[in-house]
Design a protein around this motif. Sequence first.
Motif, PDB file in Angstrom:
ATOM      1  N   ALA A  91     124.915  16.965  -8.218  1.00 33.55           N
ATOM      2  CA  ALA A  91     123.551  16.625  -7.814  1.00 33.55           C
ATOM      3  C   ALA A  91     123.053  15.360  -8.512  1.00 33.55           C
ATOM      4  CB  ALA A  91     122.610  17.794  -8.117  1.00 33.55           C
ATOM      5  N   ASP A  92     123.920  14.728  -9.298  1.00 39.35           N
ATOM      6  CA  ASP A  92     123.507  13.487  -9.952  1.00 39.35           C
ATOM      7  C   ASP A  92     123.290  12.401  -8.907  1.00 39.35           C
ATOM      8  OD1 ASP A  92     123.962  14.825 -12.262  1.00 39.35           O
ATOM      9  OD2 ASP A  92     125.713  13.657 -12.895  1.00 39.35           O
ATOM     10  N   THR A  93     122.194  11.693  -9.062  1.00 37.53           N
ATOM     11  CA  THR A  93     122.004  10.564  -8.140  1.00 37.53           C
ATOM     12  C   THR A  93     121.773   9.284  -8.923  1.00 37.53           C
ATOM     13  OG1 THR A  93     119.685  11.199  -7.922  1.00 37.53           O
ATOM     14  CG2 THR A  93     121.187  11.939  -6.195  1.00 37.53           C
ATOM     15  N   GLY A  94     122.081   9.320 -10.206  1.00 40.35           N
ATOM     16  CA  GLY A  94     121.987   8.104 -10.999  1.00 40.35           C
ATOM     17  C   GLY A  94     122.467   8.353 -12.412  1.00 40.35           C
ATOM     18  N   VAL A  95     122.689   7.251 -13.140  1.00 37.15           N
ATOM     19  CA  VAL A  95     122.950   7.320 -14.578  1.00 37.15           C
ATOM     20  C   VAL A  95     121.913   6.404 -15.209  1.00 37.15           C
ATOM     21  CG1 VAL A  95     124.550   6.736 -16.434  1.00 37.15           C
ATOM     22  CG2 VAL A  95     125.411   7.811 -14.344  1.00 37.15           C
ATOM     23  N   ALA A  96     121.247   6.891 -16.279  1.00 36.66           N
ATOM     24  CA  ALA A  96     120.162   6.093 -16.842  1.00 36.66           C
ATOM     25  C   ALA A  96     120.414   5.790 -18.310  1.00 36.66           C
ATOM     26  CB  ALA A  96     118.838   6.832 -16.687  1.00 36.66           C
ATOM     27  N   VAL A  97     120.020   4.583 -18.722  1.00 44.53           N
ATOM     28  CA  VAL A  97     120.085   4.178 -20.126  1.00 44.53           C
ATOM     29  C   VAL A  97     118.745   3.570 -20.495  1.00 44.53           C
ATOM     30  CG1 VAL A  97     122.572   3.757 -20.050  1.00 44.53           C
ATOM     31  CG2 VAL A  97     120.969   1.887 -19.574  1.00 44.53           C
ATOM     32  N   HIS A  98     118.539   3.395 -21.809  1.00 41.63           N
ATOM     33  CA  HIS A  98     117.280   2.791 -22.231  1.00 41.63           C
ATOM     34  C   HIS A  98     117.321   1.290 -21.958  1.00 41.63           C
ATOM     35  CE1 HIS A  98     113.939   1.503 -24.782  1.00 41.63           C
ATOM     36  NE2 HIS A  98     113.472   2.726 -24.574  1.00 41.63           N
ATOM     37  N   PRO A  99     116.210   0.717 -21.483  1.00 37.84           N
ATOM     38  CA  PRO A  99     116.219  -0.702 -21.108  1.00 37.84           C
ATOM     39  C   PRO A  99     116.603  -1.630 -22.262  1.00 37.84           C
ATOM     40  CG  PRO A  99     114.018   0.278 -20.821  1.00 37.84           C
ATOM     41  CD  PRO A  99     114.940   1.390 -21.171  1.00 37.84           C
ATOM     42  N   ARG A 100     116.342  -1.230 -23.485  1.00 39.14           N
ATOM     43  CA  ARG A 100     116.645  -2.136 -24.595  1.00 39.14           C
ATOM     44  C   ARG A 100     117.911  -1.722 -25.335  1.00 39.14           C
ATOM     45  NH1 ARG A 100     111.304  -1.780 -24.755  1.00 39.14           N
ATOM     46  NH2 ARG A 100     111.264  -0.306 -26.470  1.00 39.14           N
ATOM     47  N   ASP A 101     118.706  -0.896 -24.705  1.00 34.90           N
ATOM     48  CA  ASP A 101     119.950  -0.453 -25.332  1.00 34.90           C
ATOM     49  C   ASP A 101     121.051  -1.466 -25.036  1.00 34.90           C
ATOM     50  OD1 ASP A 101     122.198   0.801 -26.283  1.00 34.90           O
ATOM     51  OD2 ASP A 101     121.553   2.795 -25.625  1.00 34.90           O
ATOM     52  N   VAL A 150     119.249  15.665  -4.571  1.00 28.82           N
ATOM     53  CA  VAL A 150     120.324  16.465  -3.982  1.00 28.82           C
ATOM     54  C   VAL A 150     120.334  17.818  -4.681  1.00 28.82           C
ATOM     55  CG1 VAL A 150     122.808  16.651  -3.610  1.00 28.82           C
ATOM     56  CG2 VAL A 150     121.690  14.404  -3.534  1.00 28.82           C
ATOM     57  N   ASP A 151     120.133  18.851  -3.890  1.00 25.61           N
ATOM     58  CA  ASP A 151     120.061  20.194  -4.463  1.00 25.61           C
ATOM     59  C   ASP A 151     121.408  20.874  -4.264  1.00 25.61           C
ATOM     60  OD1 ASP A 151     119.548  22.871  -5.059  1.00 25.61           O
ATOM     61  OD2 ASP A 151     117.459  22.697  -4.422  1.00 25.61           O
ATOM     62  N   VAL A 152     122.028  21.304  -5.375  1.00 25.35           N
ATOM     63  CA  VAL A 152     123.334  21.958  -5.246  1.00 25.35           C
ATOM     64  C   VAL A 152     123.301  23.418  -5.702  1.00 25.35           C
ATOM     65  CG1 VAL A 152     124.647  19.816  -5.441  1.00 25.35           C
ATOM     66  CG2 VAL A 152     124.130  21.149  -7.516  1.00 25.35           C
ATOM     67  N   LEU A 153     122.115  23.986  -5.777  1.00 17.36           N
ATOM     68  CA  LEU A 153     122.047  25.386  -6.192  1.00 17.36           C
ATOM     69  C   LEU A 153     121.355  26.220  -5.114  1.00 17.36           C
ATOM     70  CD1 LEU A 153     121.001  25.060  -9.944  1.00 17.36           C
ATOM     71  CD2 LEU A 153     123.131  26.026  -9.078  1.00 17.36           C
ATOM     72  N   THR A 154     121.862  27.437  -4.928  1.00 13.52           N
ATOM     73  CA  THR A 154     121.202  28.359  -4.003  1.00 13.52           C
ATOM     74  C   THR A 154     120.075  29.073  -4.761  1.00 13.52           C
ATOM     75  OG1 THR A 154     122.662  30.157  -4.612  1.00 13.52           O
ATOM     76  CG2 THR A 154     123.360  28.766  -2.763  1.00 13.52           C
ATOM     77  N   ALA A 155     119.250  29.811  -3.997  1.00  9.21           N
ATOM     78  CA  ALA A 155     118.107  30.490  -4.614  1.00  9.21           C
ATOM     79  C   ALA A 155     118.547  31.489  -5.671  1.00  9.21           C
ATOM     80  CB  ALA A 155     117.279  31.194  -3.536  1.00  9.21           C
ATOM     81  N   ASP A 156     119.746  32.071  -5.494  1.00  9.21           N
ATOM     82  CA  ASP A 156     120.176  33.060  -6.479  1.00  9.21           C
ATOM     83  C   ASP A 156     121.076  32.451  -7.550  1.00  9.21           C
ATOM     84  OD1 ASP A 156     122.340  32.636  -4.868  1.00  9.21           O
ATOM     85  OD2 ASP A 156     122.855  34.758  -4.642  1.00  9.21           O
ATOM     86  N   GLY A 157     121.098  31.120  -7.638  1.00  7.79           N
ATOM     87  CA  GLY A 157     121.751  30.486  -8.772  1.00  7.79           C
ATOM     88  C   GLY A 157     123.235  30.254  -8.597  1.00  7.79           C
ATOM     89  N   ARG A 158     123.705  30.134  -7.349  1.00  9.36           N
ATOM     90  CA  ARG A 158     125.109  29.803  -7.130  1.00  9.36           C
ATOM     91  C   ARG A 158     125.226  28.360  -6.637  1.00  9.36           C
ATOM     92  NH1 ARG A 158     126.962  32.361  -3.116  1.00  9.36           N
ATOM     93  NH2 ARG A 158     124.926  33.218  -2.488  1.00  9.36           N
TER      94      ARG A 158
END
Length: 752
Positions: free
Chosen positions: A89-99, A158-166
């Motif tokens: 469900a990842d739709t990005g990778v983030a870092v600190h702007p001043r890193d 992006v949702d990759v989990l069902t209501a019961d946690g699968r």
Amino acid sequence: AVQNVFVNLYNKGLIYRGRRMINWDPAAQTALSDEEVINKPQKGSLYYVRYEIVEERSASAPLATQEAQAGGLRAFIEVATTRPETIMADTGVAVHPRDNRYADLVGKHAWRPLARDKIPIIADDAIDPEFGTGALKVTPAHDKLDFEIGQRHNLPVVDVLTADGRINCLAEPELHGLDRFAARERAAELLQDRHLLAKSEPYENNVGFSDRSDVPIEPSISEQWFLHYPRTNEALAIVRDHLITFFPAYWEKVYGQWLENIQDWCISRQVWWGHRIPAWYWRDKSEIRNPKSEIYVGLEPPANPEKWRQDEDTLDTWFSSWLWAYETMDEETRRKFYPTSVLVTGPDIIFFWVARMIIAGLEFKPGKSTRDEDNIPFRHVYFTGIIRDKLGRKMSKSLGNSPDPLELIDKYGADGLRFGLMRIAPSGQDIWFDEKQIEQGRNFATKLWNVARFRQMHGATLISPIEKLDGFKPSSFGSMSIYAIEVLSRLNETIEAVEQGYREYAFNSVAQRLYDFVWSDYCDWFVEAAKTGIFGADEAKKNSALSVMDYVLSAVLRLLHPFMPHITEELWSLFGFGDGSIQFAEPPKPIALDELDVATARTRVSAIYSAVQAGRNLRAEAKIPSNKKARFVLRATDGDVSRESGTLERLLNAEQLTLDRQYQGVPGEPVAVTPLGEIFLTVGESDKEAERERLDREIERLETELRAAEEKLANASFVERAPATVVDEHRRRQKDISEQVAKLKQARLRLQ
RNA sequence: GCGCGGUUAGCUCAGUGGUAGAGCACUACCUUGACACGGUAGGGGUCACUGGUUCGAACCCAGUAUCGCGCACCA
């Protein structure tokens, strides 16, 4: 009432429906409020996962290689996560702007290592460069912070989990359908197989658990109903300005902090037990309508109901409870009893219930005017302690660690249980439950019963019915003994202390004062001293003693009634103190005693009691068994003591107490200094040597004390600045001790 | 990280500036004419620690340690 309030707040625009990040309980399959989430530290792993950098030239990059790194081109960015099962469900990778470490990567793309796809590398201030690798996988569908980052950078959800946690992700067939915790381990294995797991290390972090089902909650995007709290500033002011007072007061701060950081309340629940939400939706999606007219909120179903579908969700249980303070009353009752005087509750529901009731009162104004002080739900809030088990755990049905009250009542009686609990209930402090404390309650009930029985053995009650007790005059007791005056004055003090305790909601202190008065002042001292009169031949003295016993009993029963309703009711009717139930009897008031009489009686009684204690101590030290009568000589300085010699004999269990102003004592005779004069234990073969040693020890102890007192009085600033009574007290003590020392030294000399 | 609360006898806890308390447990004696679920006597405390204020601190102030609770964070 609940639906009415819902409609009211909806029409005011305070209740709204929205798609937002909420706490999802996968076991109960419902949304929860923030207050229903309990953070607990959990042991797990922190996984360091490699996200390959997408090379601009080729669409499908080869696996990371050492060569690529050596060539100055970064092959991957490493991300630390506790939840590898949500990578899909990842739709990005983030870092600190001043890193600086990652500056060259921002704007590029990385390969999502599971459900392989390109995702952007972005820079966001919310990233903590210190944590993990300084790079965060952004999973907007399954994390609150990630959702906010995603919003800022227009990342897809992006949702990759069902209501019961699968897991719901066809792109990773090995994970699809697995439970979230099984998937976590499997995902780590898959990453390992693909050489994308750099390392994993043991890690402990806080995980939110559902208060309802005790499983970890899932932050989730969901369409729910929310309340924007009204009147929060007023609610703060009400408590800050003490229109409502908390006992103990420190909870006011907790309340204030919650209100200052308040968030909208998610009020809809996907459970069937609850008030159904009075909202309907337009069925026909194809028909173009104004969004506002697609929803109907009202007390009555909409016209042409076949075109509408009612919301199937229910409301949070507290959404009805917050109306409790006034909706439980009709108009007439409300005019009389609203605002209520006090709410008694546990501090664990300060947010769930107390704060919300205050807000409801201020918003809906059920009071007799529109002023705040007429609309607050209560004036005082008394917080009880939370009873914990011997391991310190909160008692709960699911843990099964609470004692069965019926079993406790079988063992200790209802009154014993009740009194025992009240006595250990310190205000607002948690209580570690110990059955011993309940046993004490039972013992006290038995003590009360026994002392009442003793009274009954000596004939019918002499004062009754209760009406005659009102405005009772001391003269009604005949000529009172000093013991009677003393116990009545102590009763007066107890009554005042009890009143004071009630004013402060210090129920433990009320219980403790009553316990001490009954057991110590009444039973141990007064009743024992009164036996001289009761068993004596003088009818007037006997009747006086018995009627004082009656009066004190009648007062004690009334004072104890709220704590021990059954035994006090029973004794009240057995003694015939009142015509009606004790429940409706006037509480006792301090009885008017002559101040001078009281002062005299208390001085004399206190002197007598301490002489008795000194004498008993001599007995014990001389190893005279408790059931053996002993002989005492009292070298009294005060002739009036002769009147009390019978009582002294009784309390000392003495065969004889001789009063002799000139008594010189026999060498080796045990002696103690008392406010009445020296008391000698006259035993035939006393151990002279042991007595010398005892006296030496006593003299040494007193001299140490004397030096301390003298030092104190030598301190000029103490004498000048301490209150006169305190200085006098020290002077008196100094004098007393030096007199005692002188006397002991004489006794010591006689033993030479 | 922020806030709140606790730290007093072996245990559970009272104690808001003036000689350290209760119950239980412990020791000794006692079934003495209400009570053994009781009575009498007793042993047992540097009041977490360090500084400060004060004539005087368990108590007030500052800080430290430690335990617990709440909130925030929680990659």
